[in-house]
Design an enzyme around this catalytic site. Structure first.
Site, PDB file in Angstrom:
ATOM      1  N   LYS A   1     138.234  52.699  87.149  1.00  0.00           N
ATOM      2  CA  LYS A   1     137.495  52.497  88.352  1.00  0.00           C
ATOM      3  C   LYS A   1     136.278  51.778  88.208  1.00  0.00           C
ATOM      4  CE  LYS A   1     135.738  56.503  89.919  1.00  0.00           C
ATOM      5  NZ  LYS A   1     134.335  56.680  90.356  1.00  0.00           N
TER       6      LYS A   1
ATOM      7  N   GLY B   1     129.163  56.229  93.906  1.00  0.00           N
ATOM      8  CA  GLY B   1     127.638  55.913  93.364  1.00  0.00           C
ATOM      9  C   GLY B   1     127.772  54.575  92.722  1.00  0.00           C
TER      10      GLY B   1
ATOM     11  N   ARG C   1     122.465  61.817  96.406  1.00  0.00           N
ATOM     12  CA  ARG C   1     122.334  61.542  94.955  1.00  0.00           C
ATOM     13  C   ARG C   1     121.094  60.396  94.843  1.00  0.00           C
ATOM     14  NH1 ARG C   1     127.787  59.607  92.530  1.00  0.00           N
ATOM     15  NH2 ARG C   1     126.525  59.577  90.731  1.00  0.00           N
TER      16      ARG C   1
ATOM     17  N   GLN D   1     125.285  52.132  85.560  1.00  0.00           N
ATOM     18  CA  GLN D   1     124.969  51.483  87.092  1.00  0.00           C
ATOM     19  C   GLN D   1     123.777  51.049  87.010  1.00  0.00           C
ATOM     20  OE1 GLN D   1     125.539  55.240  89.390  1.00  0.00           O
ATOM     21  NE2 GLN D   1     127.909  55.197  88.927  1.00  0.00           N
TER      22      GLN D   1
ATOM     23  N   ASP E   1     131.688  61.335  82.188  1.00  0.00           N
ATOM     24  CA  ASP E   1     132.732  61.767  83.284  1.00  0.00           C
ATOM     25  C   ASP E   1     133.467  62.850  82.856  1.00  0.00           C
ATOM     26  OD1 ASP E   1     131.226  60.172  85.308  1.00  0.00           O
ATOM     27  OD2 ASP E   1     132.676  58.340  85.023  1.00  0.00           O
TER      28      ASP E   1
ATOM     29  N   LYS F   1     125.383  63.944  89.637  1.00  0.00           N
ATOM     30  CA  LYS F   1     126.704  63.284  89.779  1.00  0.00           C
ATOM     31  C   LYS F   1     127.453  63.559  91.291  1.00  0.00           C
ATOM     32  CE  LYS F   1     127.096  61.132  85.921  1.00  0.00           C
ATOM     33  NZ  LYS F   1     127.011  59.536  85.916  1.00  0.00           N
TER      34      LYS F   1
ATOM     35  N   ARG G   1     127.369  68.991  88.425  1.00  0.00           N
ATOM     36  CA  ARG G   1     128.676  69.507  87.634  1.00  0.00           C
ATOM     37  C   ARG G   1     128.462  70.554  86.888  1.00  0.00           C
ATOM     38  NH1 ARG G   1     131.269  63.324  86.904  1.00  0.00           N
ATOM     39  NH2 ARG G   1     132.302  63.236  88.982  1.00  0.00           N
TER      40      ARG G   1
HETATM   41  C1  S3P Z   1     129.819  54.302  86.011  1.00  0.00           C
HETATM   42  C2  S3P Z   1     128.562  54.691  85.202  1.00  0.00           C
HETATM   43  C3  S3P Z   1     128.321  56.175  85.216  1.00  0.00           C
HETATM   44  C4  S3P Z   1     129.551  56.934  85.505  1.00  0.00           C
HETATM   45  C5  S3P Z   1     130.268  56.467  86.735  1.00  0.00           C
HETATM   46  C6  S3P Z   1     130.562  55.259  86.580  1.00  0.00           C
HETATM   47  C7  S3P Z   1     129.879  52.539  85.955  1.00  0.00           C
HETATM   48  O1  S3P Z   1     127.348  56.442  85.825  1.00  0.00           O
HETATM   49  O2  S3P Z   1     129.305  58.400  85.467  1.00  0.00           O
HETATM   50  O3  S3P Z   1     131.448  57.200  87.213  1.00  0.00           O
HETATM   51  O4  S3P Z   1     130.904  52.347  86.404  1.00  0.00           O
HETATM   52  O5  S3P Z   1     128.892  51.808  85.890  1.00  0.00           O
HETATM   53  P1  S3P Z   1     125.633  56.401  85.513  1.00  0.00           P
HETATM   54  O6  S3P Z   1     125.483  54.753  85.391  1.00  0.00           O
HETATM   55  O7  S3P Z   1     125.130  57.046  86.502  1.00  0.00           O
HETATM   56  O8  S3P Z   1     125.677  57.023  83.992  1.00  0.00           O
END
Ligand code: S3P
Length: 437
Positions: free
Chosen positions: A22, A95, A123, A170, A320, A347, A351
Site C-alpha cells: 500500500k 491517512g 484523525r 507520512q 501496522d 490510526k 487500535r
Molecule cells: C505509512 C506510514 C505509517 C503507517 C501507514 C502507512 C506510509 O503511518 O501506519 O499505514 O505509507 O507512510 P505514520 O506515518 O502515521 O506512522
C-alpha cells in the site's frame, strides 16, 4: 448483523501472493504523476485507499490508465505542474493518501479541499499542516486539526529543516514531497527511523536524496526542482498484508504456507523478527531487489508460540502489525507486552482500545495499557463473539484470523473496510483452507 464469521480450521496449505504494498503503491502513483514522461506500474494495490490517490492525481492533471493486464500507465505532469482540482478531494479511509497529497499540494499555487470518511475525519492532520504552513502554505482545518481541510498552496515555498515530533513516514513524506517544488534544500530530522519508501523511490526516479545523521538522528534532505525520470516499476507484495497470512498459518494446526514476492524492507519487518523471537517457524528466502526495495519469499509453518516483551524502539518497523501480533499473542504461552504505541490510538481506529475490547469479547486475557497492550495467551481462546471493527481494516482481518484458532467462531460487525488494503482477503484465506463465511 455480523458481516463475516471465521471458524476453527486445520491445515492451511498453499503457495500464494498477497496484493501490492500500500505504501509503495501510493508513492508510485504520486511520483509517476510528477515524472516527466510515462511511468508504468505493475502489481499496484487496487484497494480503495490507493484508488483514492489515483483519482486525486487525475484531478491534479496527471493521466492514469489501467490496461486489461492490470498494468498502470501514468503520464506525469512534471514537478511544479499540478493543476487546480475542480472539486473536493475525498480520500476515503486513507491517512497516507491525504497526508502525502497535502504535502504535494502545499507548494503548488493551487487550492485543494480534502475530506475523507468518518474514520479519516477523526484523525489528526496538524502534524502535517504545521510544517507545511511554515513553508508558506495556508491550511485551514476543523478544530483539532481534523478534516475537511483547505490547503492554499504557495508557488514560492520556503525550504525548512524540520525536527519531527513523532516518528511518522507520512509526515516525513509530506514534507519531502513539498520540498520537491521548493527552492533550496528541505530537510526532515526523524526521532526514530520510519519506513523509507519515499526516499528510496525518489532516488529511483533520479532525484538526489541525502540521508545523514544529526545528534544520532536520521536526517533526509531533498533539493528543489529535480526532474523525475519515468520508471517501469513492479510493486512488491505488502508485508503488512502478508502478516495476516503468516499469523494465520502459525496459529492454525498443520499449516504450511509460502508467500511469494513480499517486500522485506527492514523498516517494515519488525513483526517477522518478533514472531521468530516468539518461536515461529518462519523463513525469508530468495531475497532480491525490485525497484530499489528488498523483496523475498516467506515460508511459514504452524508453531507453538511463547510470549515476549516487544521493545518499544521496534514500533516504527511494525506499527501496522500490532493488531495481528496481539492475535498471535492471544494463543501464545505466557504474556506478550507491547509498549511505546501511543500512535496506535490515532490510526484508522484507536487500535489499542479496539484490540483490547475485541480480545476481551473473545475471552482472551488482555490488559489495556496507556501506550500498549499486555496479552496473556492460552492455547484455546474461547471466541464466540462479534467484534466491533470501528471502520478499521486491520482490526477486521485480525479477528478473522483469530477465529481460525478459537474454540467457537469469531464474527466481525463489518468487513467493507478490508477492501481499503486487502481486496480478496477472505477468498485468499479460504483458498488455502480457511473457513470464513
Ligand atoms: C505509512 C506510514 C505509517 C503507517 C501507514 C502507512 C506510509 O503511518 O501506519 O499505514 O505509507 O507512510 P505514520 O506515518 O502515521 O506512522
Amino acid at each position: 448483523m455480523p458481516k463475516l464469521v471465521s471458524c476453527s480450521a486445520r491445515g492451511l496449505k498453499g503457495d500464494v501472493r498477497v496484493p501490492g504494498d500500500k505504501s509503495i503503491s501510493h508513492r508510485a502513483l504520486i511520483l509517476g504523476g510528477l515524472a516527466t514522461g510515462e511511468t508504468t506500474v505493475e502489481g499496484l494495490l487496487e484497494g480503495e485507499d490507493v484508488l483514492a490517490t489515483a483519482k486525486a492525481m487525475t484531478r491534479y492533471g496527471a493521466h492514469l490508465a489501467r490496461d486489461d493486464t492490470g498494468l498502470w500507465r501514468i503520464r506525469g505532469i512534471g514537478v511544479g505542474g499540478l493543476a487546480e482540482p475542480e472539486d473536493v478531494i475525498d480520500m476515503g479511509n486513507s491517512g497516507t493518501g491525504v497526508r502525502l497529497l497535502m504535502g504535494l499540494a502545499a507548494t503548488h499555487p493551487v487550492m485543494s479541499v480534502f475530506t475523507g470518511d468518518e474514520s479519516l475525519r477523526r484523525r489528526p492532520m496538524a502534524r502535517v499542516a504545521r510544517p507545511l504552513e511554515s513553508m508558506g502554505a495556508q491550511i485551514l482545518t476543523r478544530p483539532g486539526g481534523r478534516l475537511p481541510a483547505t490547503v492554499v498552496g504557495t508557488g514560492e515555498a520556503l525550504p525548512i529543516t524540520y525536527q519531527m515530533p513523532v516518528a511518522s513516514a507520512q509526515v516525513k513524506s509530506a514534507i519531502l514531497l513539498a520540498g520537491l517544488n521548493t527552492a533550496g534544500r528541505t530537510t526532515v530530522i526523524e526521532p526514530a527511523p520510519s519506513r523509507d519508501h519515499t526516499e528510496r523511490m525518489l532516488a529511483h526516479f533520479g532525484c538526489a536524496v541525502h540521508v545523514g545523521e544529526q545528534d544520532g538522528k536520521r536526517t533526509v534532505s531533498v533539493n528543489g526542482y529535480p526532474t523525475l525520470r519515468p520508471q517501469s516499476m513492479v510493486v512488491p507484495g505488502d508485508p503488512s498484508s502478508a502478516a495476516f497470512l503468516v499469523v494465520a498459518a502459525l496459529i492454525t494446526p498443520d499449516s504450511e504456507l509460502t508467500i511469494r514476492g513480499v517486500g522485506l524492507n527492514p523498516l517494515r519487518t519488525g513483526l517477522f523478527d518478533t514472531l521468530i523471537e516468539m518461536g515461529a517457524d518462519l523463513t525469508m528466502t530468495n531475497r532480491r531487489d525490485a525497484a530499489g526495495e528488498p523483496v523475498g519469499d516467506l515460508v511459514v509453518r504452524s508453531s507453538a508460540l511463547r510470549g515476549v516483551d516487544v521493545p518499544p524502539e521496534r514500533a516504527p518497523s511494525m506499527i501496522d502489525e500490532y493488531p495481528i501480533l496481539a492475535v498471535a499473542a492471544a494463543v501464545a504461552e505466557g504474556t506478550t507486552r507491547m509498549t511505546g504505541l501511543a500512535e496506535l490510538r490515532v490510526k484508522e481506529s484507536d487500535r489499542i482500545a479496539a484490540m483490547a475490547r475485541g480480545l476481551e469479547a473473545c475471552g482472551a486475557g488482555v490488559e489495556e495499557l496507556e501506550d500498549g497492550l499486555a496479552v496473556s495467551g492460552s492455547a484455546a481462546v474461547p471466541g464466540g463473539a462479534t467484534v466491533t471493527t470501528h471502520l478499521d481494516h486491520r482490526i477486521a482481518m485480525s479477528f478473522l484470523v483469530l477465529g481460525l484458532a478459537s474454540t467457537a467462531p469469531v464474527a466481525i460487525d463489518d468487513d467493507a473496510m478490508i477492501n481499503t488494503s486487502f481486496p480478496g482477503f477472505a477468498a485468499l484465506l479460504n483458498g488455502v483452507g480457511g473457513r470464513i463465511r
